[in-house]
Design a protein around this motif. Structure first.
Motif, short mmCIF file in Angstrom:
data_model
loop_
_atom_site.label_atom_id
_atom_site.label_comp_id
_atom_site.label_asym_id
_atom_site.label_seq_id
_atom_site.Cartn_x
_atom_site.Cartn_y
_atom_site.Cartn_z
N ALA A 3 -5.34 3.00 7.04
CA ALA A 3 -3.67 2.55 6.92
C ALA A 3 -2.94 3.75 7.42
O ALA A 3 -3.00 4.98 7.24
CB ALA A 3 -3.19 2.40 5.35
N GLY A 4 -1.93 3.26 8.09
CA GLY A 4 -1.27 4.31 8.87
C GLY A 4 -1.48 4.81 10.35
O GLY A 4 -0.80 5.16 10.89
N GLY A 5 -2.89 4.12 10.65
CA GLY A 5 -3.36 4.29 11.94
C GLY A 5 -2.84 3.27 13.14
O GLY A 5 -1.80 2.42 12.80
N SER A 6 -3.35 3.13 14.21
CA SER A 6 -2.85 2.42 15.38
C SER A 6 -3.82 1.92 15.80
O SER A 6 -5.05 2.44 15.91
CB SER A 6 -2.11 3.25 16.16
N LEU A 7 -3.74 0.90 16.65
CA LEU A 7 -4.76 -0.07 17.50
C LEU A 7 -3.87 -0.82 18.37
O LEU A 7 -2.83 -1.06 18.33
CB LEU A 7 -5.54 -1.09 16.52
N ARG A 8 -4.47 -0.78 19.59
CA ARG A 8 -3.92 -1.56 20.90
C ARG A 8 -4.94 -2.74 21.37
O ARG A 8 -6.00 -2.57 21.51
CB ARG A 8 -3.69 -0.60 21.97
N LEU A 9 -4.29 -3.77 20.95
CA LEU A 9 -5.06 -5.09 21.34
C LEU A 9 -4.70 -5.24 22.62
O LEU A 9 -3.60 -5.22 23.32
CB LEU A 9 -4.88 -6.28 20.51
N SER A 10 -5.62 -5.95 23.64
CA SER A 10 -5.60 -6.39 25.02
C SER A 10 -5.92 -7.88 24.83
O SER A 10 -6.86 -8.35 24.43
CB SER A 10 -6.23 -5.62 25.88
N CYS A 11 -5.27 -8.57 25.95
CA CYS A 11 -5.73 -10.29 26.13
C CYS A 11 -5.81 -10.21 27.61
O CYS A 11 -4.60 -10.34 28.21
CB CYS A 11 -4.66 -10.96 25.41
N ALA A 12 -6.76 -10.55 28.15
CA ALA A 12 -6.92 -10.78 29.41
C ALA A 12 -7.21 -12.11 29.67
O ALA A 12 -7.82 -13.04 28.98
CB ALA A 12 -8.06 -9.95 30.08
#
Length: 124
Positions: A14-23
């Motif tokens: 919790a409090g963290g980050s993620l980056r999702l990608s969609c190709a």
């Protein structure tokens, strides 16, 4: 044939980050709006964010406004979802989808090509 493929999911505190990608494959990617939806455990699909074909307009669910940012790179046929300040209630399978002509950005029935999804788990 357009087939979105999501990546970038995982386990985060919790409090963290993620980056999702969609190709997405196909030469017409830049003509279509794209969206992200999610399905929490035991719940229905819910709208997360969407972006117009040009990237000039974005739309967000109230639950993610100010924390998530959707963007796209039409030269790479890719749409992104930057997720910051993650909460345990953000835990879900996240899906990328191409929006068809017409219909609301917020309604899953407006989208006609869906990826397989990527799991995001936020621990408390």
């Amino acid at each position: 044939q357009v087939q979105p493929v999501e990546s970038g999911g995982g386990l985060v505190q919790a409090g963290g980050s993620l980056r999702l990608s969609c190709a997405a494959s196909g030469r017409t990617f830049s003509r279509y709006a794209m969206g992200w939806f999610r399905q929490p455990p035991g719940k229905e699909h819910e709208f997360v964010a969407a972006i117009s074909a040009s990237g000039g307009a974005t739309y967000y669910a109230d639950s993610v406004k100010g924390r998530f940012t959707i963007s796209r790179d039409n030269a790479k046929n890719t749409v992104y979802l930057q997720m910051n300040s993650l909460k345990p209630e953000d835990t879900a399978v996240y899906y990328c989808a191409r929006k068809g002509a017409g219909g609301s950005y917020y309604y899953h029935g407006s989208y006609d090509h869906w990826g397989q999804g990527t799991q995001v788990t936020v621990s408390s």
